[in-house]
Scaffold this motif. Structure first.
Motif, PDB file in Angstrom:
ATOM      1  N   GLN A  11      47.723  35.607  42.222  1.00 43.69           N
ATOM      2  CA  GLN A  11      47.301  36.783  42.993  1.00 43.69           C
ATOM      3  C   GLN A  11      46.838  36.420  44.409  1.00 43.69           C
ATOM      4  O   GLN A  11      46.726  35.252  44.752  1.00 43.69           O
ATOM      5  CB  GLN A  11      46.202  37.534  42.261  1.00 43.69           C
ATOM      6  CG  GLN A  11      45.154  36.644  41.665  1.00 43.69           C
ATOM      7  CD  GLN A  11      44.466  37.316  40.481  1.00 43.69           C
ATOM      8  OE1 GLN A  11      44.682  38.487  40.230  1.00 43.69           O
ATOM      9  NE2 GLN A  11      43.636  36.578  39.772  1.00 43.69           N
ATOM     10  N   LEU A  12      46.586  37.461  45.171  1.00 43.82           N
ATOM     11  CA  LEU A  12      46.144  37.270  46.541  1.00 43.82           C
ATOM     12  C   LEU A  12      44.761  37.909  46.675  1.00 43.82           C
ATOM     13  O   LEU A  12      44.618  39.129  46.537  1.00 43.82           O
ATOM     14  CB  LEU A  12      47.147  37.943  47.490  1.00 43.82           C
ATOM     15  CG  LEU A  12      46.863  37.804  48.984  1.00 43.82           C
ATOM     16  CD1 LEU A  12      46.930  36.348  49.416  1.00 43.82           C
ATOM     17  CD2 LEU A  12      47.852  38.624  49.788  1.00 43.82           C
ATOM     18  N   SER A  13      43.760  37.086  46.941  1.00 37.85           N
ATOM     19  CA  SER A  13      42.391  37.617  46.942  1.00 37.85           C
ATOM     20  C   SER A  13      42.196  38.676  48.034  1.00 37.85           C
ATOM     21  O   SER A  13      41.489  39.658  47.826  1.00 37.85           O
ATOM     22  CB  SER A  13      41.383  36.475  47.117  1.00 37.85           C
ATOM     23  OG  SER A  13      41.701  35.732  48.262  1.00 37.85           O
ATOM     24  N   ASP A  14      42.862  38.492  49.173  1.00 44.34           N
ATOM     25  CA  ASP A  14      42.738  39.503  50.233  1.00 44.34           C
ATOM     26  C   ASP A  14      43.255  40.865  49.770  1.00 44.34           C
ATOM     27  O   ASP A  14      42.705  41.899  50.127  1.00 44.34           O
ATOM     28  CB  ASP A  14      43.521  39.064  51.478  1.00 44.34           C
ATOM     29  CG  ASP A  14      42.748  38.019  52.264  1.00 44.34           C
ATOM     30  OD1 ASP A  14      41.575  37.768  51.922  1.00 44.34           O
ATOM     31  OD2 ASP A  14      43.323  37.444  53.203  1.00 44.34           O
ATOM     32  N   LEU A  15      44.312  40.825  48.980  1.00 46.64           N
ATOM     33  CA  LEU A  15      44.861  42.081  48.466  1.00 46.64           C
ATOM     34  C   LEU A  15      43.871  42.731  47.500  1.00 46.64           C
ATOM     35  O   LEU A  15      43.642  43.936  47.541  1.00 46.64           O
ATOM     36  CB  LEU A  15      46.199  41.841  47.776  1.00 46.64           C
ATOM     37  CG  LEU A  15      46.820  43.064  47.086  1.00 46.64           C
ATOM     38  CD1 LEU A  15      47.097  44.194  48.074  1.00 46.64           C
ATOM     39  CD2 LEU A  15      48.125  42.701  46.366  1.00 46.64           C
ATOM     40  N   GLN A  16      43.276  41.912  46.663  1.00 49.57           N
ATOM     41  CA  GLN A  16      42.306  42.461  45.710  1.00 49.57           C
ATOM     42  C   GLN A  16      41.132  43.114  46.427  1.00 49.57           C
ATOM     43  O   GLN A  16      40.661  44.176  46.032  1.00 49.57           O
ATOM     44  CB  GLN A  16      41.814  41.357  44.774  1.00 49.57           C
ATOM     45  CG  GLN A  16      42.907  40.897  43.817  1.00 49.57           C
ATOM     46  CD  GLN A  16      42.461  39.724  42.969  1.00 49.57           C
ATOM     47  OE1 GLN A  16      41.999  38.708  43.480  1.00 49.57           O
ATOM     48  NE2 GLN A  16      42.607  39.870  41.660  1.00 49.57           N
ATOM     49  N   LYS A  17      40.693  42.444  47.484  1.00 52.69           N
ATOM     50  CA  LYS A  17      39.582  43.014  48.271  1.00 52.69           C
ATOM     51  C   LYS A  17      39.976  44.368  48.838  1.00 52.69           C
ATOM     52  O   LYS A  17      39.216  45.338  48.788  1.00 52.69           O
ATOM     53  CB  LYS A  17      39.216  42.067  49.418  1.00 52.69           C
ATOM     54  CG  LYS A  17      38.257  40.965  48.990  1.00 52.69           C
ATOM     55  CD  LYS A  17      37.893  40.093  50.185  1.00 52.69           C
ATOM     56  CE  LYS A  17      37.838  38.627  49.799  1.00 52.69           C
ATOM     57  NZ  LYS A  17      38.168  37.721  50.901  1.00 52.69           N
ATOM     58  N   LEU A  18      41.178  44.397  49.384  1.00 51.66           N
ATOM     59  CA  LEU A  18      41.644  45.632  49.998  1.00 51.66           C
ATOM     60  C   LEU A  18      41.800  46.729  48.942  1.00 51.66           C
ATOM     61  O   LEU A  18      41.501  47.894  49.187  1.00 51.66           O
ATOM     62  CB  LEU A  18      42.982  45.361  50.684  1.00 51.66           C
ATOM     63  CG  LEU A  18      43.351  46.258  51.850  1.00 51.66           C
ATOM     64  CD1 LEU A  18      42.239  46.325  52.868  1.00 51.66           C
ATOM     65  CD2 LEU A  18      44.627  45.735  52.505  1.00 51.66           C
ATOM     66  N   GLU A  19      42.266  46.333  47.784  1.00 53.70           N
ATOM     67  CA  GLU A  19      42.441  47.315  46.698  1.00 53.70           C
ATOM     68  C   GLU A  19      41.108  47.906  46.264  1.00 53.70           C
ATOM     69  O   GLU A  19      41.033  49.064  45.873  1.00 53.70           O
ATOM     70  CB  GLU A  19      43.162  46.664  45.513  1.00 53.70           C
ATOM     71  CG  GLU A  19      44.660  46.626  45.713  1.00 53.70           C
ATOM     72  CD  GLU A  19      45.396  45.829  44.644  1.00 53.70           C
ATOM     73  OE1 GLU A  19      44.769  44.948  44.011  1.00 53.70           O
ATOM     74  OE2 GLU A  19      46.591  46.085  44.457  1.00 53.70           O
ATOM     75  N   GLN A  20      40.066  47.083  46.333  1.00 52.08           N
ATOM     76  CA  GLN A  20      38.752  47.607  45.957  1.00 52.08           C
ATOM     77  C   GLN A  20      38.271  48.651  46.962  1.00 52.08           C
ATOM     78  O   GLN A  20      37.597  49.610  46.605  1.00 52.08           O
ATOM     79  CB  GLN A  20      37.741  46.466  45.860  1.00 52.08           C
ATOM     80  CG  GLN A  20      37.809  45.783  44.509  1.00 52.08           C
ATOM     81  CD  GLN A  20      37.012  44.503  44.458  1.00 52.08           C
ATOM     82  OE1 GLN A  20      36.232  44.213  45.373  1.00 52.08           O
ATOM     83  NE2 GLN A  20      37.212  43.735  43.411  1.00 52.08           N
ATOM     84  N   LYS A  21      38.647  48.418  48.225  1.00 52.56           N
ATOM     85  CA  LYS A  21      38.229  49.377  49.252  1.00 52.56           C
ATOM     86  C   LYS A  21      39.008  50.680  49.149  1.00 52.56           C
ATOM     87  O   LYS A  21      38.517  51.740  49.486  1.00 52.56           O
ATOM     88  CB  LYS A  21      38.445  48.761  50.642  1.00 52.56           C
ATOM     89  CG  LYS A  21      37.282  47.900  51.087  1.00 52.56           C
ATOM     90  CD  LYS A  21      37.138  47.851  52.595  1.00 52.56           C
ATOM     91  CE  LYS A  21      38.335  47.296  53.293  1.00 52.56           C
ATOM     92  NZ  LYS A  21      38.077  46.791  54.644  1.00 52.56           N
ATOM     93  N   THR A  22      40.264  50.573  48.726  1.00 49.72           N
ATOM     94  CA  THR A  22      41.111  51.757  48.640  1.00 49.72           C
ATOM     95  C   THR A  22      41.549  51.942  47.188  1.00 49.72           C
ATOM     96  O   THR A  22      42.585  51.453  46.793  1.00 49.72           O
ATOM     97  CB  THR A  22      42.362  51.593  49.514  1.00 49.72           C
ATOM     98  OG1 THR A  22      42.947  50.330  49.179  1.00 49.72           O
ATOM     99  CG2 THR A  22      42.041  51.634  50.958  1.00 49.72           C
TER     100      THR A  22
END
Length: 573
Positions: free
Chosen positions: A78-89
Motif C-alpha cells: 500500500q501507499l501510506s500517503d494514499l491512506q492518509k488522503l483517504e482518511q481525509k476524504t
DNA sequence: GCCGTTTTCGGCCCGACTGTTTTCAGTCG
C-alpha cells in the motif's frame, strides 16, 4: 508480498483522483497519472525490477519521489500517503469522478455541502431533489447524473475492434453520400488499431452548409444525442458505443486527423515540441503567431516539428517521438507482407470447412501456404485428433498438395500442452509434421511459477515450434493465465521456439507490449488467425494491427517468409 | 511531481459544448 504493475497504476490513479478533489496542483496530479500509465505499459513487473536492483527513477515520468513510492507499494502492498488522503476524504469520492459529467470540483461540492460520499448517497440526494439546490447544479445536471449512475451500475465496457469495425463501416456508408461531404475517416484508438475502443471518433471535411450533422444524429442506430454543435456532436448508439463526429475545414484536415487520432499522451508530447519552437498546435493547424503554417496533411504537421511521418499505431508516446527524431522508426509490417497463415482448423475438429476449402480460401488471399492445425486428442470437446486420425490427415494433405496449384498445405497440429508439460501426442507422429503449434487449453489457474515451468517443459520437446495464444486471455471475458513472460521468451530463444500473435479479435495475445518485448529480446513471432472458417482467415488484419502496435517489422515475423526460408527457421538443432 | 536543444527553477497542451450563467466554470477528449 506480490504486487502487480496494474495495482500500482491503480493506486497512483486513485491518488491522483483524490488530489484532484482536494484541489491540488494540476501538474502534480498529471504527474501521478503519467506515472500510472508508464507503470501499466511496462512489460516487466516493477517488483522484479526492484529485485534486480534497477533504478526506477530512470523510467520516464518516474522521478525520485515516485520511485520511492513504488518501492513502498511493492514492499508493503500500500501507499501510506494514499491512506492518509483517504482518511481525509471518506467514502468513495474517487469513484464518483468516474461518472461522466461529474468532475472533481462537483464531487467536492457534493461532499462539502451534502455529505455525498458514494453512488448510493448521490442517488438518494437526486431523488430527494437536493442536488439542484447547489450553485452550478440544475435540473438537467441532476437528470444526466441519475442516468449515468444507472448506466454505471450496468458496468461500462469497451467495445472490441471487430465490433467497432462493423459500426464504423456502416456509419461511414451512411455519411459518405451526404451532399458536400469530402472526407470521412475514423480516427481515435480505432485508427491506432487498439484491441478495444471506448468510443469512435469520426472526422469529416465538407463544404459550408452541408447538413452532415443532421444526417449524423439521424443515423438509425442512435439511441441518444448527447450533444450537438456546429463542429462537434456526440451520440450514443443502442449497443452502448459512443460516437463523436467533428467537422473541420479542408485546410485543417491533417492537423485534425493527427489531433483526433491521438493518443492523448502522443499529442501532448508533439505539442510540447511545437511550443518549444514558438509554434502553437491545435486541431486546426500549426500556427506561428496568428498564421497557419501547416495543417492540410499529417505529414505537413509532423514536418513543422521536424519529425517524419509516424504511423498511427505507434502514437502512444512510448518512444516513437524519440525514435522519429533519430530516424530510427521501425518499418512496420503490413498485411501485404504476410505470405501464409500458420494456424487454422478444419471440419476434422472444430473448424467448419474441409482442408481443400480452407486451402483455396488461403490461396484467394494471395498466400503461399496454410498450416492446418487441428486440435489434438486432449481437447475432446473439439473432437481432437489422435495419432491415427492425424496420420490419416497427413496422407490426405500429401495427396491434396499434389492436386492443388498455387498453395502449399503445411502438415501441422495444435498440440495440447498437458499439465505436466508433456505434449498429448507421441513424438513418432509429431515428427511427421512440417511444424507444430502448441497451446494450453486447460488448467489455466496454476500459479505463475508452475504455469511457466509447464510451458518451458513443453518447449523442451524437440517438436515444439510455436506457442499458440500465449496467455490464453479472452478480452473482457477471461484473464490471461499467470506466467513469467520474460522467462518464457528467454526459454523460447534458447530452444529455437517461437511465439504466436493470435489474430482472433477476442484473443490478440501477445499484446502490443509483449510484441515489443519479444522484438527487443530478438524473439520472432508468427501472426496467425486460428481460423475456424474460411472467412475468418481475414482476421489476419487484427493480428497485423497488434504487431504494428508492438513495433514489429517484416523481419520479426515468421510468416513473412517463403516456406523454404521458414522451414530453416523452424529447424531445431 | 517531473524535467532540461533557453532552464536545476519555472514551466508543464488546447479547444468545444453544456448548463447555468449575464460572462463563465466545469467537464471532456
Amino acid at each position: 508480498m506480490s504486487v502487480l504493475n496494474a495495482e500500482i497504476a491503480g493506486i497512483f490513479n486513485r491518488y491522483a483522483a483524490l488530489l484532484e478533489i482536494e484541489g491540488a496542483n494540476s501538474f502534480r496530479i498529471r504527474a501521478y497519472r503519467n506515472a500510472a500509465r508508464t507503470v501499466q505499459d511496462l512489460p516487466q513487473s516493477l517488483e522484479s525490477m526492484l529485485k534486480e536492483g534497477e533504478d526506477l527513477s530512470e523510467l520516464p515520468t518516474i522521478g525520485k519521489d515516485l520511485a520511492a513510492k513504488i518501492k513502498e507499494i511493492v514492499e508493503t502492498g500500500q501507499l501510506s500517503d494514499l491512506q492518509k488522503l483517504e482518511q481525509k476524504t471518506p467514502g468513495d469520492l474517487a469513484k464518483l469522478t468516474a461518472l461522466p459529467g461529474l468532475g472533481p470540483k462537483r464531487v467536492k461540492a457534493l461532499y462539502d455541502v451534502l455529505k455525498i460520499a458514494n453512488l448510493a448517497d448521490l442517488q438518494t440526494a437526486i431523488e430527494a431533489g437536493k442536488l439542484r439546490e447547489l450553485p452550478g447544479f440544475g435540473s438537467k445536471t441532476e437528470e444526466k447524473i441519475l442516468k449515468e449512475i444507472k448506466r454505471h451500475l450496468q458496468a461500462e465496457k469497451r467495445t472490441n475492434l471487430h465490433a467497432a469495425e462493423q459500426v464504423a463501416e456502416s456509419l461511414l456508408r451512411h455519411l459518405k453520400g451526404v451532399v458536400g461531404v469530402k472526407a470521412v475517416v475514423v480516427a481515435g484508438s480505432y485508427r491506432r488499431r487498439r484491441e478495444t475502443v471506448g468510443d469512435l471518433d469520426i472526422l469529416v471535411t465538407c463544404t459550408k452548409g452541408s447538413n452532415v450533422m443532421d444526417r449524423f444524429i439521424g443515423y438509425d442506430a442512435v439511441e441518444e444525442v448527447i450533444s450537438k454543435g456546429k463542429t462537434r456532436s456526440t451520440v450514443l448508439l443502442r449497443l452502448g458505443l459512443q460516437i463523436d463526429l467533428r467537422v473541420v475545414p479542408q485546410v485543417s484536415y491533417g492537423a485534425a486527423l493527427h489531433y483526433f487520432t491521438g493518443s492523448k499522451a502522443h499529442n501532448i508530447a508533439v505539442r510540447r515540441i511545437a511550443v518549444k519552437r514558438g509554434l502553437k498546435l491545435n486541431e486546426y493547424g500549426i500556427f506561428k503567431r496568428e498564421k497557419r503554417v501547416a495543417g492540410r496533411t499529417e505529414e505537413e504537421v509532423f514536418a513543422q516539428v521536424d519529425l517524419p511521418y509516424i504511423e498511427p499505431e505507434l502514437r502512444e508516446n512510448r518512444g516513437e517521438i524519440e525514435a522519429a527524431r533519430k530516424g530510427a522508426l521501425p518499418r512496420l509490417i503490413s498485411l501485404a507482407d504476410i505470405r501464409g497463415d500458420l494456424h487454422s482448423h478444419t471440419k476434422a475438429t472444430d473448424g467448419k470447412y474441409t482442408i481443400r476449402k480452407m486451402a483455396e480460401a488461403a490461396r484467394e488471399r494471395g498466400y503461399e501456404y496454410l498450416a492446418i492445425t487441428d486440435h489434438t486428442k486432449h481437447v475432446t470437446v473439439a473432437h481432437g485428433l489422435d495419432a491415427k486420425r492425424l496420420a490419416k490427415q497427413i496422407e490426405d494433405i500429401d495427396r491434396l498438395n499434389k492436386k492443388l496449384e498455387g498453395i502449399m498445405i503445411l502438415k501441422s497440429a495444435e498440440v495440447d500442452i498437458l499439465e505436466d508439460g508433456s505434449l498429448d501426442l507421441p513424438n513418432e507422429i509429431l515428427k511427421e509434421l512440417d511444424l507444430t503449434v502448441c497451446s494450453v487449453h486447460y488448467k489455466f489457474d496454476l500459479a505463475a511459477q508452475k504455469q511457466t515451468a509447464r510451458i518451458i517443459r513443453a518447449m523442451d520437446n524437440p517438436y515444439f515450434n510455436i506457442l499458440g495464444h500465449p496467455t490464453g486471455r479472452l478480452i473482457g471475458q477471461r484473464d490471461p493465465y499467470a506466467i513469467n513472460m520474460r522467462r518464457l521468451m528467454m526459454a523460447a530463444l534458447e530452444r529455437g521456439c517461437y511465439f504466436e500473435v493470435n489474430a482472433q479479435p477476442e484473443r490478440l495475445d501477445l499484446t502490443d507490449i509483449h510484441c515489443r518485448m519479444a522484438k527487443e529480446m530478438g524473439l520472432r513471432v508468427a501472426i496467425s488467425t486460428d481460423a475456424h472458417t474460411t472467412a475468418t482467415l481475414d482476421y489476419m488484419r487484427f493480428g497485423v494491427g497488434q504487431a504494428r502496435r508492438g513495433w514489429l517489422e517484416p523481419e520479426d515475423v515468421l510468416n513473412t517468409r517463403s516456406w523454404k526460408n521458414l522451414k530453416k527457421l523452424l529447424k531445431r538443432r
